[in-house]
Design a protein around this motif. Structure first.
Motif, PDB file in Angstrom:
ATOM      1  N   ASN A  66     -35.373 -81.392 -44.148  1.00 31.73           N
ATOM      2  CA  ASN A  66     -34.872 -81.443 -45.519  1.00 31.73           C
ATOM      3  C   ASN A  66     -33.531 -82.158 -45.546  1.00 31.73           C
ATOM      4  OD1 ASN A  66     -37.026 -79.907 -46.645  1.00 31.73           O
ATOM      5  ND2 ASN A  66     -36.091 -78.048 -45.818  1.00 31.73           N
ATOM      6  N   THR A 120     -26.147 -86.955 -54.081  1.00 26.25           N
ATOM      7  CA  THR A 120     -24.728 -86.896 -53.741  1.00 26.25           C
ATOM      8  C   THR A 120     -23.898 -87.446 -54.891  1.00 26.25           C
ATOM      9  OG1 THR A 120     -25.313 -87.186 -51.421  1.00 26.25           O
ATOM     10  CG2 THR A 120     -23.012 -87.572 -52.013  1.00 26.25           C
ATOM     11  N   VAL A 174     -30.151 -83.704 -47.993  1.00 25.87           N
ATOM     12  CA  VAL A 174     -29.361 -83.537 -49.210  1.00 25.87           C
ATOM     13  C   VAL A 174     -29.661 -84.683 -50.170  1.00 25.87           C
ATOM     14  CG1 VAL A 174     -27.008 -83.579 -50.132  1.00 25.87           C
ATOM     15  CG2 VAL A 174     -27.531 -82.246 -48.077  1.00 25.87           C
ATOM     16  N   THR A 175     -29.803 -84.382 -51.446  1.00 26.79           N
ATOM     17  CA  THR A 175     -30.071 -85.395 -52.470  1.00 26.79           C
ATOM     18  C   THR A 175     -28.987 -85.362 -53.540  1.00 26.79           C
ATOM     19  OG1 THR A 175     -31.433 -83.856 -53.768  1.00 26.79           O
ATOM     20  CG2 THR A 175     -32.569 -85.210 -52.115  1.00 26.79           C
ATOM     21  N   GLU A 218     -34.061 -84.435 -59.366  1.00 26.26           N
ATOM     22  CA  GLU A 218     -33.007 -84.264 -58.367  1.00 26.26           C
ATOM     23  C   GLU A 218     -31.652 -84.720 -58.901  1.00 26.26           C
ATOM     24  OE1 GLU A 218     -34.505 -86.479 -55.105  1.00 26.26           O
ATOM     25  OE2 GLU A 218     -35.671 -84.810 -54.263  1.00 26.26           O
ATOM     26  N   GLN A 276     -27.812 -87.144 -44.843  1.00 23.12           N
ATOM     27  CA  GLN A 276     -27.196 -85.836 -44.623  1.00 23.12           C
ATOM     28  C   GLN A 276     -28.271 -84.759 -44.618  1.00 23.12           C
ATOM     29  OE1 GLN A 276     -24.141 -84.770 -47.460  1.00 23.12           O
ATOM     30  NE2 GLN A 276     -24.132 -82.624 -46.828  1.00 23.12           N
ATOM     31  N   LYS A 280     -21.965 -84.553 -49.397  1.00 23.77           N
ATOM     32  CA  LYS A 280     -22.022 -83.618 -50.521  1.00 23.77           C
ATOM     33  C   LYS A 280     -21.600 -82.261 -49.991  1.00 23.77           C
ATOM     34  CE  LYS A 280     -25.086 -82.246 -54.318  1.00 23.77           C
ATOM     35  NZ  LYS A 280     -26.458 -82.394 -54.879  1.00 23.77           N
ATOM     36  N   ALA A 304     -29.929 -80.989 -44.759  1.00 24.10           N
ATOM     37  CA  ALA A 304     -29.692 -79.820 -45.604  1.00 24.10           C
ATOM     38  C   ALA A 304     -29.561 -78.529 -44.801  1.00 24.10           C
ATOM     39  CB  ALA A 304     -30.826 -79.667 -46.618  1.00 24.10           C
ATOM     40  N   GLU A 305     -30.079 -78.529 -43.557  1.00 25.76           N
ATOM     41  CA  GLU A 305     -30.018 -77.323 -42.741  1.00 25.76           C
ATOM     42  C   GLU A 305     -28.704 -77.227 -41.976  1.00 25.76           C
ATOM     43  OE1 GLU A 305     -32.651 -79.369 -42.515  1.00 25.76           O
ATOM     44  OE2 GLU A 305     -34.214 -78.210 -43.555  1.00 25.76           O
TER      45      GLU A 305
END
Length: 306
Positions: A37, A42, A39-40, A303, A124, A172, A126-127
C-alpha cells in the motif's frame, strides 16, 4: 500394550510428514507476493503553485491546464491593480502510464514553448517501516521564440533553448500536512552577458495544509544559489489556495513571479513580495479520461479528497 506400541510407532512415523507440511506452508506464505500500500494525494494537483508537485495523472488521463498571472497589485487603480496586464499559459498533460506523465505548453511571456516529462521513481509506503518519501524525476525543455534581438544578431535555434532538471522529494506527514523539497538545475544554452552562469542551481520547498476535504492552503519558495548577474534577480515566493471540485482543481495564487515555467520563475523573477510586488494569478485544470481506465479515474477523484 501391543496396541499402545503400534499407536506410538504410527505417530512417530507420521510426525515428520506433519512437520514438513507445516514448514512448506510457512515457506509458501513467505514467498507469496504481498500487496503493498502506498500513500496517495500528497498534493491535490500536479502543481504546488508555480512548480510541479509529486503528483502525476493516471494512465489515460488528459489534463488541460490554464495558468494566468496578472501585473503587480501595487500598480494601483490606473492599471486596475495589475489586472490590465496579464501573462497566460496553456498546456496539455497526459498520463502515458501511471508513473509517467508528459506535457506540452505555450506561454505568452517571451512567447515560449515548453515540453516536459515527470517520472515516478519511488513511492511513499503506507505501512510502518516502509520507504518514507516519494521521489520523482522532472525534466523540461523550453524554446524562446520572441524576436527581441537586434538586426543581424538573430540567435540560432540552439541558442534559444533552456533546460530544467529536478528531483521532487515529498512526504505526506499526516492527512493534513505534506512537504516537498525540490533541488533544481537550470541550463541555458546562451546568456546575455559573460558573467551570467549557464547552469543555475536552486532548491525549492513547498507545503500543503489541508483545511477541508476539498480545500487546502499551499506555500512555495525557491532559493537560487548562483543567480543571473544581468538582472536584479529575486527568489520566487508564492502562497495560494487549492479548491478541488471533481475533475477540476482551481488554484488562487499570490506570487512575486509573473512567469509560469521553471526556468523563468526560478531564475528570472525580479519583484519583491514584501515590497508589494505581488502578482495575483490562478491555475485551473480539467481532466478527461480516455481508454478503459474510468474506474481508475473515479478512484483518483476519490483519493484527491483524502
Amino acid at each position: 500394550m501391543k496396541n499402545l506400541f503400534i499407536v506410538i510407532v504410527i505417530f512417530i512415523i507420521s510426525r515428520p510428514n506433519v512437520l514438513a507440511q507445516e514448514d512448506l506452508f510457512d515457506i509458501l506464505e513467505e514467498e507469496s507476493p504481498q500487496t503493498k500500500n502506498f500513500v496517495t494525494s500528497t498534493f491535490k494537483g500536479t502543481r504546488i503553485l508555480n512548480g510541479h508537485s509529486i503528483e502525476n495523472r493516471n494512465k489515460g488521463t488528459l489534463e488541460f491546464v490554464i495558468s494566468h498571472r496578472f501585473g503587480r497589485v501595487n500598480l494601483g487603480a490606473e492599471e486596475l491593480y495589475g489586472l490590465d496586464q496579464s501573462n497566460i499559459r496553456f498546456a496539455f498533460e497526459y498520463g502515458l502510464t501511471d508513473n509517467l506523465m508528459l506535457g506540452i505548453g505555450r506561454s505568452s511571456f517571451d512567447k515560449e514553448y515548453d515540453g516536459f516529462f515527470k517520472l515516478k521513481l519511488l513511492k511513499q509506503g503506507a505501512e510502518k517501516g516502509s520507504f518514507p518519501f516519494a521521489i520523482s524525476l522532472f525534466g523540461s525543455a523550453v524554446y524562446r521564440s520572441i524576436d527581441d534581438f537586434e538586426p543581424g544578431n538573430e540567435p540560432s535555434s540552439s541558442e534559444r533553448m533552456s533546460y530544467t532538471t529536478q528531483l521532487l522529494i515529498a512526504r505526506k506527514f499526516s492527512p493534513g500536512f505534506s512537504l516537498q523539497v525540490t533541488p533544481s538545475l537550470i541550463h541555458r544554452n546562451s546568456v546575455k552577458i559573460e558573467d551570467d552562469p549557464h547552469n543555475i542551481f536552486a532548491v525549492g520547498i513547498g507545503s500543503r495544509v489541508k483545511l477541508t476535504k476539498r480545500v487546502s492552503i499551499n506555500g512555495e519558495y525557491h532559493y537560487t544559489v548562483n543567480p543571473l548577474e544581468s538582472i536584479d534577480a529575486t527568489n520566487s515566493l508564492a502562497f495560494g489556495i487549492d479548491i478541488e471540485t471533481g475533475g477540476h482543481v482551481f488554484q488562487i495564487i499570490l506570487s512575486n513571479s509573473i512567469t509560469m515555467i521553471e526556468k523563468s520563475f526560478i531564475t528570472e523573477s525580479t519583484d519583491d513580495f514584501f515590497e508589494g510586488d505581488v502578482h495575483l494569478g490562478f491555475n485551473i485544470s480539467r481532466a478527461f479520461q480516455f481508454g478503459k481506465n474510468k474506474k481508475k479515474k473515479l478512484k483518483e477523484v476519490k483519493e484527491s479528497n483524502q
